[in-house]
Design a protein around this motif. Structure first.
Motif, short mmCIF file in Angstrom:
data_model
loop_
_atom_site.label_atom_id
_atom_site.label_comp_id
_atom_site.label_asym_id
_atom_site.label_seq_id
_atom_site.Cartn_x
_atom_site.Cartn_y
_atom_site.Cartn_z
N ILE A 50 -34.88 -32.04 95.78
CA ILE A 50 -34.69 -31.16 94.62
C ILE A 50 -33.21 -30.85 94.41
N LYS B 226 -34.84 -23.53 79.36
CA LYS B 226 -35.13 -24.96 79.31
C LYS B 226 -34.10 -25.69 78.46
N TYR C 83 -30.95 -25.90 80.45
CA TYR C 83 -31.18 -26.87 81.52
C TYR C 83 -31.08 -28.29 80.97
N ASP C 84 -31.70 -28.55 79.83
CA ASP C 84 -31.68 -29.89 79.23
C ASP C 84 -30.25 -30.29 78.84
N VAL D 271 -28.52 -31.31 82.05
CA VAL D 271 -29.00 -32.63 82.47
C VAL D 271 -28.34 -33.73 81.63
N PRO E 283 -30.46 -27.58 89.82
CA PRO E 283 -31.87 -27.51 90.18
C PRO E 283 -32.35 -26.05 90.08
N ILE E 284 -33.54 -25.88 89.54
CA ILE E 284 -34.12 -24.55 89.38
C ILE E 284 -35.48 -24.55 90.07
N TRP F 222 -38.55 -28.07 85.68
CA TRP F 222 -37.98 -27.97 87.02
C TRP F 222 -39.08 -27.86 88.07
N HIS F 223 -38.73 -27.44 89.27
CA HIS F 223 -39.65 -27.36 90.39
C HIS F 223 -40.11 -25.92 90.60
#
Length: 127
Positions: free
Chosen positions: A42, A69, A72-73, A76, A83-84, A105-106
């Protein structure tokens, strides 16, 4: 773990910990996550890891999740790893699964005791 920083949002706290991949980090976050992912896969070589304390029943959280999100995108797309780990406060597994399905994410397992420990460590008293 070298340092800790907090990003405070209305009723939502994302604790971001500057990390060194070590046994200390594994001790803090564990090594067993949804879909069988482990911490090393991760985090990789990311300099930060986010812990997202949220729940399906929390209206402000549900409003914030799409914004997180989107952020985050963007990271990326730029090749900037963040990592979240989703730390759910949901009261039932179906709500957790439904809400987590919206996230790229995880996550900690539903009801994972580490979430309570992390809430205490990062002084999360409500979401």
């Amino acid at each position: 773990v070298r340092a800790k920083h907090y990003l405070f949002l209305p009723t939502i706290i994302i604790a971001i910990t500057t990390i060194i991949m070590s046994t200390a980090l594994t001790s803090l976050l564990g090594n067993d996550f949804v879909n069988g992912a482990d911490l090393a896969s991760i985090v990789g070589d990311a300099p930060l890891v986010g812990i997202y304390f949220s729940a399906h029943w929390c209206g402000p959280c549900r409003g914030y999740t799409p914004k997180l999100k989107e952020f985050y995108d963007i990271l990326v797309a730029q090749g900037t790893p963040l990592p979240i780990l989703f730390a759910s406060s949901d009261q039932d597994e179906d709500s957790f699964a439904s809400y987590f399905a919206e996230m790229p994410w995880h996550a900690f397992q539903f009801g994972d005791d580490r979430i309570k420990v992390l809430k205490k460590k990062y002084e999360v008293s409500g979401i």
